[in-house]
Write a protein that holds these residues in place. Structure first.
Motif, PDB file in Angstrom:
ATOM      1  N   LYS A 199      52.713  56.124  41.795  1.00  0.00           N
ATOM      2  CA  LYS A 199      51.658  56.286  40.802  1.00  0.00           C
ATOM      3  C   LYS A 199      50.308  56.659  41.399  1.00  0.00           C
ATOM      4  N   SER A 200      50.181  56.602  42.711  1.00  0.00           N
ATOM      5  CA  SER A 200      48.878  56.794  43.342  1.00  0.00           C
ATOM      6  C   SER A 200      48.432  58.252  43.356  1.00  0.00           C
ATOM      7  N   GLU A 201      47.146  58.443  43.171  1.00  0.00           N
ATOM      8  CA  GLU A 201      46.544  59.763  43.328  1.00  0.00           C
ATOM      9  C   GLU A 201      46.506  60.138  44.806  1.00  0.00           C
ATOM     10  N   THR A 202      46.163  59.160  45.646  1.00  0.00           N
ATOM     11  CA  THR A 202      46.089  59.369  47.091  1.00  0.00           C
ATOM     12  C   THR A 202      46.646  58.135  47.792  1.00  0.00           C
ATOM     13  N   VAL A 203      47.409  58.360  48.847  1.00  0.00           N
ATOM     14  CA  VAL A 203      47.870  57.266  49.707  1.00  0.00           C
ATOM     15  C   VAL A 203      47.385  57.559  51.114  1.00  0.00           C
ATOM     16  N   MET A 204      46.539  56.665  51.636  1.00  0.00           N
ATOM     17  CA  MET A 204      46.008  56.803  52.984  1.00  0.00           C
ATOM     18  C   MET A 204      46.740  55.846  53.917  1.00  0.00           C
ATOM     19  N   LEU A 205      47.245  56.370  55.007  1.00  0.00           N
ATOM     20  CA  LEU A 205      47.967  55.570  55.991  1.00  0.00           C
ATOM     21  C   LEU A 205      47.040  55.303  57.174  1.00  0.00           C
ATOM     22  N   VAL A 206      46.907  54.018  57.532  1.00  0.00           N
ATOM     23  CA  VAL A 206      46.056  53.619  58.655  1.00  0.00           C
ATOM     24  C   VAL A 206      46.941  53.077  59.771  1.00  0.00           C
ATOM     25  N   LYS A 207      46.764  53.620  60.977  1.00  0.00           N
ATOM     26  CA  LYS A 207      47.520  53.162  62.140  1.00  0.00           C
ATOM     27  C   LYS A 207      46.559  52.832  63.272  1.00  0.00           C
ATOM     28  N   ALA A 208      46.765  51.672  63.886  1.00  0.00           N
ATOM     29  CA  ALA A 208      45.951  51.287  65.034  1.00  0.00           C
ATOM     30  C   ALA A 208      46.553  51.866  66.308  1.00  0.00           C
ATOM     31  N   ASP A 209      45.685  52.427  67.149  1.00  0.00           N
ATOM     32  CA  ASP A 209      46.082  52.926  68.461  1.00  0.00           C
ATOM     33  C   ASP A 209      45.075  52.347  69.451  1.00  0.00           C
ATOM     34  N   GLY A 210      45.342  51.125  69.924  1.00  0.00           N
ATOM     35  CA  GLY A 210      44.374  50.427  70.753  1.00  0.00           C
ATOM     36  C   GLY A 210      43.138  50.086  69.947  1.00  0.00           C
ATOM     37  N   ASP A 211      41.975  50.513  70.426  1.00  0.00           N
ATOM     38  CA  ASP A 211      40.712  50.249  69.730  1.00  0.00           C
ATOM     39  C   ASP A 211      40.419  51.274  68.644  1.00  0.00           C
ATOM     40  N   THR A 212      41.312  52.221  68.461  1.00  0.00           N
ATOM     41  CA  THR A 212      41.113  53.305  67.496  1.00  0.00           C
ATOM     42  C   THR A 212      42.047  53.145  66.307  1.00  0.00           C
ATOM     43  N   SER A 213      41.560  53.470  65.133  1.00  0.00           N
ATOM     44  CA  SER A 213      42.387  53.531  63.930  1.00  0.00           C
ATOM     45  C   SER A 213      42.456  54.967  63.448  1.00  0.00           C
ATOM     46  N   VAL A 214      43.670  55.461  63.214  1.00  0.00           N
ATOM     47  CA  VAL A 214      43.880  56.831  62.763  1.00  0.00           C
ATOM     48  C   VAL A 214      44.258  56.806  61.285  1.00  0.00           C
ATOM     49  N   VAL A 215      43.563  57.594  60.481  1.00  0.00           N
ATOM     50  CA  VAL A 215      43.781  57.641  59.034  1.00  0.00           C
ATOM     51  C   VAL A 215      44.362  59.006  58.678  1.00  0.00           C
ATOM     52  N   SER A 216      45.507  58.998  58.023  1.00  0.00           N
ATOM     53  CA  SER A 216      46.160  60.262  57.661  1.00  0.00           C
ATOM     54  C   SER A 216      46.542  60.252  56.190  1.00  0.00           C
ATOM     55  N   PRO A 217      46.644  61.431  55.572  1.00  0.00           N
ATOM     56  CA  PRO A 217      47.039  61.522  54.155  1.00  0.00           C
ATOM     57  C   PRO A 217      48.557  61.426  54.024  1.00  0.00           C
ATOM     58  N   GLN A 218      49.043  60.281  53.585  1.00  0.00           N
ATOM     59  CA  GLN A 218      50.493  60.116  53.444  1.00  0.00           C
ATOM     60  C   GLN A 218      51.004  60.840  52.201  1.00  0.00           C
ATOM     61  N   TYR A 219      50.312  60.678  51.078  1.00  0.00           N
ATOM     62  CA  TYR A 219      50.628  61.403  49.840  1.00  0.00           C
ATOM     63  C   TYR A 219      49.312  61.755  49.159  1.00  0.00           C
ATOM     64  N   CYS A 220      49.221  62.977  48.621  1.00  0.00           N
ATOM     65  CA  CYS A 220      48.004  63.403  47.917  1.00  0.00           C
ATOM     66  C   CYS A 220      48.377  64.272  46.726  1.00  0.00           C
ATOM     67  N   ARG A 221      47.804  63.989  45.578  1.00  0.00           N
ATOM     68  CA  ARG A 221      47.985  64.865  44.422  1.00  0.00           C
ATOM     69  C   ARG A 221      46.972  66.004  44.449  1.00  0.00           C
ATOM     70  N   ASN A 222      45.902  65.797  45.208  1.00  0.00           N
ATOM     71  CA  ASN A 222      44.917  66.848  45.403  1.00  0.00           C
ATOM     72  C   ASN A 222      45.131  67.453  46.795  1.00  0.00           C
ATOM     73  N   GLU A 223      44.234  68.326  47.206  1.00  0.00           N
ATOM     74  CA  GLU A 223      44.328  68.926  48.536  1.00  0.00           C
ATOM     75  C   GLU A 223      44.236  67.833  49.595  1.00  0.00           C
ATOM     76  N   PRO A 224      45.216  67.735  50.509  1.00  0.00           N
ATOM     77  CA  PRO A 224      45.188  66.667  51.521  1.00  0.00           C
ATOM     78  C   PRO A 224      43.959  66.782  52.418  1.00  0.00           C
ATOM     79  N   PHE A 225      43.379  65.637  52.754  1.00  0.00           N
ATOM     80  CA  PHE A 225      42.250  65.639  53.674  1.00  0.00           C
ATOM     81  C   PHE A 225      42.755  65.744  55.111  1.00  0.00           C
ATOM     82  N   THR A 226      41.852  66.061  56.011  1.00  0.00           N
ATOM     83  CA  THR A 226      42.204  66.197  57.423  1.00  0.00           C
ATOM     84  C   THR A 226      42.278  64.822  58.080  1.00  0.00           C
TER      85      THR A 226
END
Length: 336
Positions: A212-239
């Motif tokens: 049902k989501s318009e956007t699903v953002m996936l957050v993954k930790a890589d050490g001290d860094t968190s990477v955010v990626s567009p898992q599902y998007c009804r609009n144009e996916p973000f970078t």
């Protein structure tokens, strides 16, 4: 008279739902949903919709959602998030103590330079940890009715369920969230844990929300860094982007970590110059790395395709020259 007419007329035995308001009228000019939150110009949240943030524990999901709140409240942008609208944010936390929720509220305000020692009309923060799931759900509904947020962030939406793995309860809560977003013309951003070792949102509730989501953002930790990626998007996916927590305790953009090459386990367990039968190599993997037989066979197949090991015409396996060059100096402490 047809079924649709029967329902609308409310004849005996027909549904009590008036579907006349549900049937699309193509002569009606319906505007696009009003944007609520964007990231670098890409729409991720609009009025009348629900979105989801997914990630493992300690992946810094709360830092991300607080940044989204800051971007909505700011006159510019924060961490790339901004809004073409103005309005109110309600941030509901279901997991942390009041002291920690206070820190979240102050972090949102510090991020955009607002005073942290007083309340602000455009930001309401609530802590529901001490309530039962049913009470949290009731309290959330009352908070929405009272404060009428434009952006509602539910950090710990699964805590509004007694059992997020129960199909009927999960569907009921998802329908309630969609009803709230439509009735109050707002956007509801939900935060969910992902399954251990995977990227999928946990439970039936996760599956229902992802659909049902318009956007699903996936957050993954890589050490001290968190990477955010567009898992599902009804609009144009973000970078895809990454952030770290700076010395002031605030998130800031950073470079995405470069993936590190995986260690070649075969270079560690195979002897240089020796040819192994398939069954022998399977047994070695089972013994040395505690792999199951089926997993060991898959590893052998993938390693051969990747060139980590070589399969000869007789069906034996040995290390390629590149691997021999890497490990040869470690064979002896004697100088050449």
């Amino acid at each position: 008279m047809g079924f649709v007419d029967d329902v609308i007329m409310g004849e005996p035995g027909s549904s009590k739902i008036d579907i006349s308001a549900l049937v699309i009228d193509l002569s009606e000019q319906v505007p696009d949903p009003q944007p609520i939150v964007r990231i670098w110009g890409n729409l991720i949240a609009s009025r009348g919709n629900v979105s989801t943030v997914v990630g493992l524990a300690k992946s810094r999901k709360t830092f991300l959602t607080a940044a989204i709140a800051s971007g909505f409240l700011s006159s510019s942008d924060f961490l790339g998030f901004d809004t073409p609208a103005t309005g109110k944010v309600v941030y509901i936390d279901t997991e942390q103590s009041k002291a920690h929720v206070h820190k979240i509220a102050r972090r949102i305000l510090r991020s955009i330079g607002l005073p942290t020692n007083r309340n602000h009309d455009q930001l309401v923060v609530a802590a529901l940890r001490e309530l039962t799931p049913d009470q949290r759900r009731e309290a959330t509904g009352e908070i929405i009715r009272r404060y009428k947020p434009d952006l509602l962030i539910l950090d710990g939406v699964a805590d509004l369920c007694n059992d997020p793995n129960d199909l009927h309860e999960s569907e009921a809560l998802t329908c309630e969230l969609m009803r709230w977003s439509s009735e109050y013309d707002n956007h509801i951003l939900c935060v969910l844990h992902s399954n251990p070792g995977g990227d999928k949102a946990r439970g039936h509730l996760g599956s229902a929300l992802l659909r049902k989501s318009e956007t699903v953002m996936l957050v993954k930790a890589d050490g001290d860094t968190s990477v955010v990626s567009p898992q599902y998007c009804r609009n144009e996916p973000f970078t895809e982007f990454a952030f770290q927590i700076n010395a002031s305790g605030l998130p800031e953009l950073c470079s995405i970590p470069v993936p590190q090459p995986k260690e070649n386990v075969f270079a560690e367990i195979m002897e240089v110059g020796k040819v192994y039968a398939h069954s022998e190599l399977v047994s070695l993997l089972v013994e040395r790395i505690n792999a199951k037989e089926g997993s060991a066979k898959v590893k052998i197949s993938r390693a051969a395709k990747a060139g980590c090991i070589i399969k000869n015409q007789a069906g034996g396996y040995y290390l390629p020259i590149s691997q021999i060059e890497v490990i040869q100096p470690e064979l002896s402490d004697e100088p050449f």
